[in-house]
Design an enzyme around this catalytic site. Structure first.
Site, PDB file in Angstrom:
ATOM      1  N   ASN A  46     -14.898  22.310  36.517  1.00 46.74           N
ATOM      2  CA  ASN A  46     -14.509  20.940  36.178  1.00 46.74           C
ATOM      3  C   ASN A  46     -13.615  20.358  37.279  1.00 46.74           C
ATOM      4  O   ASN A  46     -14.037  20.314  38.437  1.00 46.74           O
ATOM      5  CB  ASN A  46     -13.949  20.789  34.757  1.00 46.74           C
ATOM      6  CG  ASN A  46     -12.752  21.630  34.394  1.00 46.74           C
ATOM      7  OD1 ASN A  46     -12.857  22.848  34.259  1.00 46.74           O
ATOM      8  ND2 ASN A  46     -11.609  21.006  34.206  1.00 46.74           N
ATOM      9  N   ASP A  47     -12.418  19.897  37.007  1.00 46.02           N
ATOM     10  CA  ASP A  47     -11.633  19.072  37.928  1.00 46.02           C
ATOM     11  C   ASP A  47     -11.586  19.574  39.367  1.00 46.02           C
ATOM     12  O   ASP A  47     -11.314  20.754  39.612  1.00 46.02           O
ATOM     13  CB  ASP A  47     -10.174  18.999  37.460  1.00 46.02           C
ATOM     14  CG  ASP A  47     -10.017  18.518  36.045  1.00 46.02           C
ATOM     15  OD1 ASP A  47     -11.023  18.195  35.396  1.00 46.02           O
ATOM     16  OD2 ASP A  47      -8.866  18.485  35.574  1.00 46.02           O
ATOM     17  N   PHE A 103      -4.380  25.911  36.049  1.00 45.50           N
ATOM     18  CA  PHE A 103      -4.889  24.569  35.776  1.00 45.50           C
ATOM     19  C   PHE A 103      -4.819  23.706  37.045  1.00 45.50           C
ATOM     20  O   PHE A 103      -4.546  24.189  38.130  1.00 45.50           O
ATOM     21  CB  PHE A 103      -4.100  23.944  34.620  1.00 45.50           C
ATOM     22  CG  PHE A 103      -4.687  24.203  33.259  1.00 45.50           C
ATOM     23  CD1 PHE A 103      -5.486  25.310  33.013  1.00 45.50           C
ATOM     24  CD2 PHE A 103      -4.431  23.352  32.191  1.00 45.50           C
ATOM     25  CE1 PHE A 103      -6.031  25.555  31.754  1.00 45.50           C
ATOM     26  CE2 PHE A 103      -4.963  23.580  30.928  1.00 45.50           C
ATOM     27  CZ  PHE A 103      -5.760  24.670  30.713  1.00 45.50           C
ATOM     28  N   GLU A 229      -4.036  12.317  32.403  1.00 39.95           N
ATOM     29  CA  GLU A 229      -4.244  13.534  33.183  1.00 39.95           C
ATOM     30  C   GLU A 229      -4.482  13.192  34.658  1.00 39.95           C
ATOM     31  O   GLU A 229      -4.715  12.044  35.018  1.00 39.95           O
ATOM     32  CB  GLU A 229      -5.472  14.305  32.658  1.00 39.95           C
ATOM     33  CG  GLU A 229      -5.315  14.851  31.259  1.00 39.95           C
ATOM     34  CD  GLU A 229      -6.479  15.732  30.848  1.00 39.95           C
ATOM     35  OE1 GLU A 229      -6.231  16.867  30.398  1.00 39.95           O
ATOM     36  OE2 GLU A 229      -7.643  15.289  30.975  1.00 39.95           O
TER      37      GLU A 229
END
Length: 507
Positions: A46-47, A103, A229
């Site tokens: 993802n990110d 993260f 975010e």
């Protein structure tokens, strides 16, 4: 170990076949594999994280789970490129540890060695990331996310986590993550832009190790349909004046549901960000550009990439053996419409390098469908289309195949909106809200339309009016959408049209 080696061998062979014979690839499990967007060889992504340009190489780190193609304990995957198109997947950069999962975050080149991590005159790369502790999260104390750092002295090949982690403990905020760090030259300090639930909190540090809170922004500004975010803060020049841009990604609450990115323009004095408008502005009106942030250390260029998916369906999209890709790199600038400033984004010029042939047309009238596919054909469906109209009028581009799948992209003059309609684009049954028509307002007041469409195997990226309106959507056709036509209810005059076939850049 033997099974793992055999599986990796199979993936390598499959990737080679994909690159050399795309016509055959549509019959393989990898028929949705992007051809000039980065995607991992296997499993979940993802990110984008830690994007930085260093010694002639673009580094892309990303949220990665190497053991399955659904979200899991997060690592930092790693890929490198010389042009943001030809990416080489590297070994995993950061693994989960006793402090938690790894993260999102950022990376900087510590030119002045403020951190002290440098050695023998070599400036360190420093990664600033969120540790997410699932054990503490289960205790529901609100202290499960905190910021940590790691450094590399071999151009990102290997990383050493700082023994003093975390460098920024959690003050009691449930969502306390995604640090984007930049050097603030006027005050010779590092500034961290951090997502803190429903707002942004700014911190500063002289050395990337000791952080002090400076201010907050956004509790009563912008869209608040979901948690804030993946922020970013950087300056751009407009007519000789410096303007600060603050990007804030939000999930859910996007303009077409789900994940999206908003932005604010204003001033930053090293402590406080002050927005110059209360208007909510969207970075991308499509549904598939999330967690978009910019590369560090790129000089006067500001280059952005995002995760080309949406949390509404990211875990369900029908790709195998991987999930997710990134957008193409986009170059950012500012432009004014009726004295209101907007952020624009257009394809980075590096995309020109994979254009291979095509055609051009001038002064073309279109009402009934006009075939735009090149005479020689384009079975891959990879192309870039640029055109300019003589006036503002409705039009619709139809990407289709012989299986009956079609993707509609156009402009509706009555509502003054651009749109992408993927309701009949192929496989859509994996999520109830996927087969939708998405809209975006036309912001430009010019008496003409200029339009750029970039199409890969399973994605389209639209840049209208010099990048004032941008839309990104993914889709999953049964076979490549290799047929292309344009039509208009009232008729449209296309002043200039350029069609370029794009060649695959992925290994």
């Amino acid at each position: 170990m033997i099974d793992k080696f055999i599986n990796m061998k199979k993936l390598t062979i499959l990737a080679a076949l994909l690159t050399t014979n795309f016509a055959h690839a549509q019959e393989t499990p990898e028929k949705y594999r992007p051809q000039f967007h980065f995607s991992p060889k296997a499993n979940w992504m993802n990110d984008p994280n830690g994007m930085v340009f260093h010694n002639g190489t673009y580094h892309l780190f990303y949220q990665y789970y190497p053991d399955a193609k659904v979200w899991g304990p997060m690592h930092w995957g790693h890929a490198t490129s010389k042009d943001m198109l030809h990416w080489k997947e590297q070994t995993i950069a950061l693994y989960p540890d006793s402090l938690g999962y790894i993260f999102s975050g950022s990376a900087v080149v510590d030119v002045n060695n403020t951190s002290g991590f440098g050695k023998d005159g070599k400036a360190p790369l420093v990664a600033i990331f969120t540790h997410h502790n699932p054990v503490i999260e289960k205790q529901k104390t609100g202290l499960h996310e905190y910021q940590s750092i790691a450094y590399s002295l071999d151009d990102g090949k290997s990383w050493t986590k700082y023994s003093g982690n975390p460098v920024l403990p959690n003050p009691g905020i449930t969502d306390f993550r995604d640090p984007k760090v930049c050097w603030y030259e006027p005050q010779k300090k590092w500034v961290m832009t951090l997502a803190t639930k429903d707002r942004i909190t700014f911190y500063s540090s002289p050395d990337l190790k000791k952080w002090s809170k400076e201010s907050e922004f956004g509790a009563n500004a912008g869209a608040h349909g979901g948690v804030w975010e993946c922020p970013d803060l950087f300056p751009l020049m407009h007519e000789g004046k410096q303007v600060w841009v603050l990007i804030v990604n939000i999930n859910p609450g996007g303009p077409n549901k789900g994940s999206a990115g908003q932005y604010f323009l204003g001033d930053f004095d090293g402590k406080t960000f002050t927005a110059n408008s209360s208007k909510t502005k969207w970075l991308d009106w499509g549904t598939d550009n999330y967690a978009a942030v910019t590369f560090s250390n790129t000089g006067n260029r500001r280059l952005l990439m995002g995760w080309m998916s949406n949390w509404q369906y990211a875990n369900q999209v029908p790709t195998d053996p991987w999930r997710s890709a990134n957008t193409i790199s986009r170059e950012l600038a500012l432009t004014a419409v009726d004295k209101e400033l907007y952020l624009t984004s257009v394809p980075a010029r590096e995309l020109d390098a994979i254009e291979e042939g095509g055609y051009s047309k001038q002064n073309m009238a279109a009402k009934a469908p006009v075939n735009l596919a090149p005479k020689s054909g384009n079975p891959s469906g990879l192309f870039r289309l640029d055109f300019e109209t003589a006036s503002v009028a409705d039009f619709e581009l139809v990407l289709s195949n012989k299986a009956g799948n079609e993707l509609l992209i156009g402009y509706d003059q009555a509502s003054n909106q651009y749109y992408i309609d993927r309701s009949k684009s192929g496989k859509t049954d994996f999520e109830a809200g996927f087969a939708q028509k998405h809209f975006a307002p036309r912001l430009s007041k010019n008496g003409k339309i200029d339009f750029t469409l970039v199409a890969d195997v399973a994605s389209v990226e639209v840049f209208a009016d010099g990048g004032l309106t941008v839309m990104t959507d993914i889709f999953f056709p049964e076979t490549p959408l290799s047929e292309l036509s344009i039509k208009s209810v009232k008729g449209i005059q296309v002043k200039d049209l350029q069609y370029s076939t794009l060649k695959p850049s992925m290994e």
